[in-house]
Design a protein around this motif. Structure first.
Motif, PDB file in Angstrom:
ATOM      1  N   LEU A   1     -14.516 -35.697  19.681  1.00 24.97           N
ATOM      2  CA  LEU A   1     -15.306 -34.475  19.826  1.00 24.97           C
ATOM      3  C   LEU A   1     -15.831 -34.104  18.443  1.00 24.97           C
ATOM      4  O   LEU A   1     -15.101 -34.220  17.456  1.00 24.97           O
ATOM      5  N   CYS A   2     -17.068 -33.673  18.371  1.00 22.52           N
ATOM      6  CA  CYS A   2     -17.576 -33.202  17.080  1.00 22.52           C
ATOM      7  C   CYS A   2     -17.354 -31.698  17.000  1.00 22.52           C
ATOM      8  O   CYS A   2     -17.864 -30.944  17.823  1.00 22.52           O
ATOM      9  N   PRO A   3     -16.582 -31.216  16.001  1.00 20.75           N
ATOM     10  CA  PRO A   3     -16.323 -29.777  15.913  1.00 20.75           C
ATOM     11  C   PRO A   3     -17.560 -28.992  15.486  1.00 20.75           C
ATOM     12  O   PRO A   3     -17.591 -27.773  15.612  1.00 20.75           O
ATOM     13  N   HIS A   4     -18.576 -29.703  15.008  1.00 21.94           N
ATOM     14  CA  HIS A   4     -19.776 -28.998  14.517  1.00 21.94           C
ATOM     15  C   HIS A   4     -20.798 -28.806  15.618  1.00 21.94           C
ATOM     16  O   HIS A   4     -21.352 -27.733  15.782  1.00 21.94           O
ATOM     17  N   CYS A   5     -21.073 -29.879  16.413  1.00 18.11           N
ATOM     18  CA  CYS A   5     -22.132 -29.762  17.412  1.00 18.11           C
ATOM     19  C   CYS A   5     -21.617 -29.976  18.834  1.00 18.11           C
ATOM     20  O   CYS A   5     -22.391 -30.032  19.777  1.00 18.11           O
ATOM     21  N   SER A   6     -20.269 -30.139  19.001  1.00 18.69           N
ATOM     22  CA  SER A   6     -19.641 -30.303  20.320  1.00 18.69           C
ATOM     23  C   SER A   6     -20.035 -31.572  21.055  1.00 18.69           C
ATOM     24  O   SER A   6     -19.788 -31.686  22.261  1.00 18.69           O
ATOM     25  N   SER A   7     -20.644 -32.534  20.384  1.00 17.91           N
ATOM     26  CA  SER A   7     -20.962 -33.759  21.098  1.00 17.91           C
ATOM     27  C   SER A   7     -19.683 -34.567  21.316  1.00 17.91           C
ATOM     28  O   SER A   7     -18.699 -34.413  20.604  1.00 17.91           O
ATOM     29  N   VAL A   8     -19.726 -35.370  22.368  1.00 19.95           N
ATOM     30  CA  VAL A   8     -18.603 -36.245  22.689  1.00 19.95           C
ATOM     31  C   VAL A   8     -19.087 -37.664  22.481  1.00 19.95           C
ATOM     32  O   VAL A   8     -19.997 -38.119  23.165  1.00 19.95           O
TER      33      VAL A   8
ATOM     34  N   SER B   1     -18.416 -39.672  10.789  1.00 22.08           N
ATOM     35  CA  SER B   1     -19.640 -38.898  10.704  1.00 22.08           C
ATOM     36  C   SER B   1     -20.293 -38.877  12.084  1.00 22.08           C
ATOM     37  O   SER B   1     -20.507 -39.914  12.716  1.00 22.08           O
ATOM     38  N   CYS B   2     -20.568 -37.687  12.588  1.00 22.44           N
ATOM     39  CA  CYS B   2     -21.058 -37.508  13.962  1.00 22.44           C
ATOM     40  C   CYS B   2     -22.445 -38.138  14.122  1.00 22.44           C
ATOM     41  O   CYS B   2     -23.345 -37.876  13.323  1.00 22.44           O
ATOM     42  N   PRO B   3     -22.669 -38.958  15.134  1.00 19.83           N
ATOM     43  CA  PRO B   3     -23.968 -39.611  15.301  1.00 19.83           C
ATOM     44  C   PRO B   3     -25.073 -38.639  15.712  1.00 19.83           C
ATOM     45  O   PRO B   3     -26.253 -38.961  15.604  1.00 19.83           O
ATOM     46  N   LEU B   4     -24.683 -37.432  16.171  1.00 20.98           N
ATOM     47  CA  LEU B   4     -25.710 -36.500  16.626  1.00 20.98           C
ATOM     48  C   LEU B   4     -26.126 -35.551  15.500  1.00 20.98           C
ATOM     49  O   LEU B   4     -27.309 -35.416  15.204  1.00 20.98           O
ATOM     50  N   CYS B   5     -25.148 -34.913  14.853  1.00 21.13           N
ATOM     51  CA  CYS B   5     -25.487 -33.921  13.832  1.00 21.13           C
ATOM     52  C   CYS B   5     -25.274 -34.462  12.421  1.00 21.13           C
ATOM     53  O   CYS B   5     -25.547 -33.762  11.443  1.00 21.13           O
ATOM     54  N   SER B   6     -24.754 -35.680  12.314  1.00 23.02           N
ATOM     55  CA  SER B   6     -24.527 -36.354  11.030  1.00 23.02           C
ATOM     56  C   SER B   6     -23.490 -35.698  10.142  1.00 23.02           C
ATOM     57  O   SER B   6     -23.291 -36.113   9.005  1.00 23.02           O
TER      58      SER B   6
END
Ligand SMILES: C[S@@+](CC[C@H](N)C(=O)[O-])C[C@H]1O[C@@H](n2cnc3c(N)ncnc32)[C@H](O)[C@@H]1O
Ligand SMILES: [Zn+2]
Ligand SMILES: [Zn+2]
Ligand SMILES: [Zn+2]
Ligand SMILES: [Zn+2]
Ligand SMILES: [Zn+2]
Length: 1013
Positions: A313-320, A332-337
């Motif tokens: 789970l990304c704590p910044h943008c909630s993407s899974v 590093s989150c692939p959606l919000c980087s």
């Protein structure tokens, strides 16, 4: 039958028909031996997968049924019978077992009742707890399997308040959009909704909600993937792994991140890899990036590898999103980087949290205390695991079996599907439509709850409820569920209540019973195993920071759906008519079928009531498993189920009319409810007395009890002796493998002990016995018994040393318990059980441990001195765990500190003890001995035991005192006179010590030179 205890069970309708089986050879097999090794071996698979009847309901601390089958057979078969032989026979028409009367006053989950019915016995089972009574009732109630299946069908179709059939209605609350094929359509089923609680930051200037994630890992799995190793690119000629399978737990390609070093899979970590596109029949070369055509892959031999995947789970943008390969410290989150550590959430240590906005660290419970009393911590949805039949290739099924499971008619998937190899299961983030669906259910609940059955009562304050529930603001039982769960569960309960056949209704209710255990906000999802654990994975109410909300009715997947739970109940009932036993054959576990049937017969009865006051006609054997001090809080935990069950059952059974299960009469230690260890013991004594009164003179009381060094076991033994029982034998039962036992030797192993007791007859005529004399007999008995053990009474296989110890202690206790209350020490005082037990443990220890023999003169030395001489006299310090190990089974390590032999070490944060030197103890010992001198002139009751006056003084004290006198150049001679009766022990001890510790040479030589030979 009803749930009320009839205070007198005497004069039961069928009393006249009861036949007392003849017991010509009155000694029973279990009085002589028990197949410990074999039963332990069977208990391992049994504890992993209880037989279906024991899986119909959740109950606490269930016992392995093979243990009870063996106990029953051992009690009913004459001495000399091979119990394992009998274990595998069919006893449908066995005159030794049919019609034998068995009583279980603490039937709990019904192991004794079920196993005894299988053997054709006439059983009486009693339990105070209505939930236990309901469990056993439904386990043994005869039911027609076809009727039960039909009842389930009727239930599925029963209309709910909305008019929809219940199955459809309940499923509709758990639908979501498939991220692969479902654009715009919410046709996939939710398996789990993942929820997190938030604490409110306690910094008054911040007050932000802090989601209580321990980490950001939603799931971890390493699926097996078929691949072509070292596939050669026909463009650049370089080699790579061509994955045929797609190994993925999410659907979106854009949210998949690979570890640049080791994403290919285990043992292929240094390889580059590519995915095969089954539609285009091509792949993209990881070296030259060209798309290359791939020939027919079906004909080529494929290999298999495991690919480690993590859903994060990304704590910044909630993407899974998904990470493939070894998970690094920072991702590093692939959606919000944005970067973050997947391993570190906002909670730390036990029960504390850190606010990411202001950095404040505080206890979660403090944040709760700042909330208004009727407010729970806020919760939010953060992920979903779903199942898409379409992507699983099951979309085309039209056939389902009775329980709605598809018949796996796979169809061709016509799109590139990342989740097909995961059987159509996927993780995904929460979308607005998921939230809306939940809010709709919430609204429905508000609207309908007035006409639905759900538990409205307050949670009473108790040992387990006060800290786990009430302190966390769970004030009412329904607080343990979220509104959607309440809507589904109460709708389901209402529909079950509408079944007209009482027996079938109760079977459906059994399915409901297990469903609620895992469909509440105390249900945890285990990221490592992709499964959930219900509230009673532990025997308490532990609030969870994150929890999983499952699909209440259930589809293909998900562990504790009503569908699965009803199926368990059904399989349990099927087992009643197709019983089996497990057997180890060529290292494998196989099942052997029996004709034996489990059905409550005319002469058997189960009661809900207090076993402290029952009367019944004479029973042949009492076989049971009593409560264990405060270990499992049956009544407080059972209330969780009870408050739901009573909504349906209170009409029919008076024991279900109170708001909670009985507390006052429960035999338990429960400080919050003012129940002490003494109350517990007194309760046990009462029940044992009833058992004694109702037991035939040649009958036996056999029961299991957890073994521990603490006082609970002593209380138990004491209660037996008090109630007029003689302890005949004790056998250890555990589910550890024998090899690990040998390795562990005396380290902490969790045991259950089987106690075999008989009635003490004519005990009023007994004479007083001297403790010294009884000790002699005990030692003799232990020596004889060890020979019997070595000659193979317990089978060909060798018993582990701890097992031998326990068996010997049991045999020694017989002598003590036979003369209980009549054994007196030199002062004429009755020797208490605790003291006798310590002495027995010691003697056994000495006889068994061949490794560190003491001279024979020191045979009945006190435990402190024993430990000192064998383990301490040659050292300066000792690690605390080693102290525990050497004292285990003999005494508490504290006793060593109390006598002043060792003290807590200053080094290594107190994890070591320092062994005190004689000189250091001299002053305190002088005080001690000057005061004991005064009492020494007493008359002794037993002149043969003149030495007995030093019974209460450890020998080591005398040794140290003499050595101290020598060191201080004081006069030793008068003291040697004083110690005259124990001079032989003193001499050999000193000789032994000088051998072990040469630094003692000087003072010891001085003392020895003064002792005339
Ligand atoms: C250790 S459990 C029995 C477990 C059972 N052998 C099994 O395998 O599930 C002990 C039981 O004693 C019951 N109990 C406690 N006090 C009692 C009393 N006064 N009368 C009858 N039963 C009581 C508890 O409700 C509990 O179910
Ligand atoms: Zn799909
Ligand atoms: Zn290439
Ligand atoms: Zn992000
Ligand atoms: Zn803050
Ligand atoms: Zn798909």
């Amino acid at each position: 039958m009803n749930g009320e205890l009839r205070h007198s069970l005497q004069g039961g309708e069928s009393e006249g028909e009861w036949v007392t089986p003849s017991m010509e050879n009155s000694k029973r097999a279990i009085e002589e031996s028990f197949p410990i090794v074999e039963i332990n071996r069977l208990a391992i698979p049994e504890r992993n997968a209880f037989k279906p009847i024991y899986q119909m309901h959740k109950w606490f601390a269930r016992r392995a049924s093979c243990v009870f089958r063996a106990i029953l057979l051992g009690a009913m078969k004459p001495a000399g019978t091979d119990i394992m032989d009998e274990f595998y026979k069919d006893h449908t028409h066995d005159p030794d077992t049919n019609g034998v009367r068995i009583l279980d006053p603490f039937m709990g989950g019904g192991t004794t009742v079920v196993e005894a019915l299988r053997l054709g016995c006439h059983v009486t089972g009693i339990d105070l707890n209505p939930v236990a009574w309901f469990i056993v009732k439904t386990e043994v109630e005869p039911v027609n399997i076809e009727d039960l299946k039909a009842a389930f069908k009727r239930l599925e179709e029963r209309p709910t308040l909305s008019g929809k059939p219940i199955k459809e209605e309940l499923l509709s609350h758990y639908k979501t959009e498939c991220p692969c094929c479902g654009a715009g359509r919410e046709e996939a089923d939710i398996i789990y909704n993942f929820w997190v609680k938030s604490a409110i930051c306690t910094n008054p200037t911040c007050r932000k909600p802090v989601p209580l994630f321990p980490d950001y890992i939603i799931a971890m799995k390493s699926p097996t993937v078929r691949y072509l190793p070292d596939y050669k690119c026909n463009s650049c000629s370089k080699e790579f792994d061509l994955d045929i399978g797609r190994a993925s737990l999410i659907s979106e390609e854009s949210l998949m991140v690979n570890n640049p070093r080791d994403a290919s899979g285990d043992r292929r970590s240094n390889k580059r890899w590519a995915r095969y596109n089954p539609i285009e029949k091509n792949a993209k070369c990881p070296w030259c990036s060209k798309t290359i055509m791939v020939g027919p892959v079906n004909t080529v031999k494929k290999e298999k590898k495991k690919v480690p995947l993590a859903v994060l789970l990304c704590p910044h943008c909630s993407s899974v999103w998904q990470y493939r390969g070894t998970l690094p410290d920072e991702v590093s989150c692939p959606l919000c980087s944005k970067s973050y550590s997947a391993h570190e959430g906002n909670t730390s240590d036990k029960g504390s949290f850190i606010c990411p906005s202001c950095g404040t660290k505080d206890q979660i419970i403090k944040s709760i205390r700042k909330l208004p009393e009727d407010q729970l911590l806020p919760t939010s949805l953060y992920a979903i695991e779903g199942y898409c039949p379409e992507c699983a290739g099951n979309g085309g099924f039209d056939e389902t079996d009775l329980l709605g499971n598809s018949k796996n008619r796979k169809q061709e998937v016509t799109h590139i599907c990342n989740i097909k190899d995961n059987n159509g299961k996927f993780f995904k983030k929460i979308t607005p439509s998921d939230l809306k669906r939940y809010q709709d259910a919430e609204k429905r609940w508000e609207k309908e709850k007035g006409s639905l059955p759900y538990p409205k009562s307050e949670i009473p304050i108790g040992e387990k409820t006060k800290s786990g529930l009430i302190a966390h603001h769970y004030k009412y039982w329904y607080h343990m569920f979220n509104p959607r769960q309440l809507l589904c569960l109460s709708t389901l309960l209402k529909a079950i209540g509408e079944e007209e056949d009482q027996v079938l209704k109760e079977m459906l209710l059994s399915g409901f019973f297990t469903t609620i255990e895992s469909n509440n906000v105390f249900t945890r999802h285990r990221a490592d195993a992709d499964k959930t654990e219900g509230v009673f994975a532990r025997h308490d109410f532990q609030p969870k920071a994150t929890f999983a909300e499952g699909n209440v009715w259930g589809t293909e997947y998900g562990k504790c759906t009503f569908l699965k739970c009803f199926n368990k109940a059904l399989e349990g009932k099927e087992f009643c008519y197709s019983t089996f036993d497990r057997k180890v054959s060529q290292e494998k576990i196989i099942s052997e079928e029996r004709d034996e049937v489990i059905e409550l017969n005319q002469q058997s009865k189960i009661f809900c009531g207090n076993s402290q006051n029952f009367i019944m006609s004479e029973t042949n054997f009492v076989i049971t498993d009593p409560p264990y001090a405060g270990n499992v809080n049956y009544s407080e935990l059972a209330d969780f189920f009870y408050v739901w069950l009573r909504l349906i059952l209170s009409k029919n059974y008076p024991c279900f009319s109170p708001e909670i299960t009985p507390k006052a009469e429960e035999i338990i230690e429960n400080p919050t409810r003012g129940k002490s260890a003494t109350d517990y013991k007194d309760g046990l004594i009462e029940v044992w007395k009833r058992c004694n009164e109702n037991l035939a003179d040649d009958g036996l009381l056999v029961f299991t009890f957890h073994h521990s060094e603490g006082s609970a076991w002593e209380s138990l033994l004491e209660s037996l002796c008090n109630a007029g029982f003689v302890i005949e034998a004790i056998y250890p039962i555990h589910s550890e493998s024998e090899t690990s036992l040998h390795l562990m030797d005396k380290q902490a192993i969790s045991y259950d002990l089987i106690h075999v007791c008989k009635k003490k007859v004519n005990f009023s005529e007994e004479k007083k016995r001297s403790w010294a004399g009884v000790r002699q007999e005990i030692r003799q008995k232990a020596r004889e018994e060890i020979k019997v053990i070595e000659s193979g009474r317990y089978g060909k296989e060798k018993l582990s040393p701890p097992d031998v110890n326990i068996i010997l202690i049991g045999k020694c206790l017989e002598l003590y318990s036979r003369h209980y209350g009549q054994i007196v020490d030199y002062k004429g005082e009755v020797v208490p059980l605790q003291e006798a037990l310590t002495a027995i443990r010691m003697m056994v220890e000495q006889i068994v441990s061949a490794q560190r023999p003491l001279p024979s003169e020191l045979e009945h030395i006190d435990p402190i001195s024993y430990v000192y001489l064998t383990c301490l006299c040659d050292r300066k310090e000792i690690q605390s765990d080693e102290v525990h190990k050497t004292t285990r089974g003999i005494m508490e390590p504290e006793a060593l500190i109390k006598t002043g032999v060792i003290r807590k070490g200053r080094a290594k944060r107190g994890r070591t003890y320092e062994v005190k030197l004689p000189d250091e103890r001299y002053k305190e010992l002088q005080k001690l001995f000057l005061s004991t001198r005064k009492t020494i002139d007493q008359k002794f009751l037993f002149p043969e035991m003149e030495e007995a006056k030093f019974d209460r003084i450890p020998l080591v004290d005398a040794l140290h005192y003499l050595m101290g006198l020598a060191g201080a150049s004081e006069n030793i001679v008068p003291w040697l006179n004083e110690f005259r009766p124990i001079i032989p022990q003193i001499r050999v001890s000193l000789e032994y010590m000088i051998e072990k510790n040469p630094t003692f040479r000087e003072p010891i030589s001085k003392v020895l030179s003064l002792i005339e030979v």
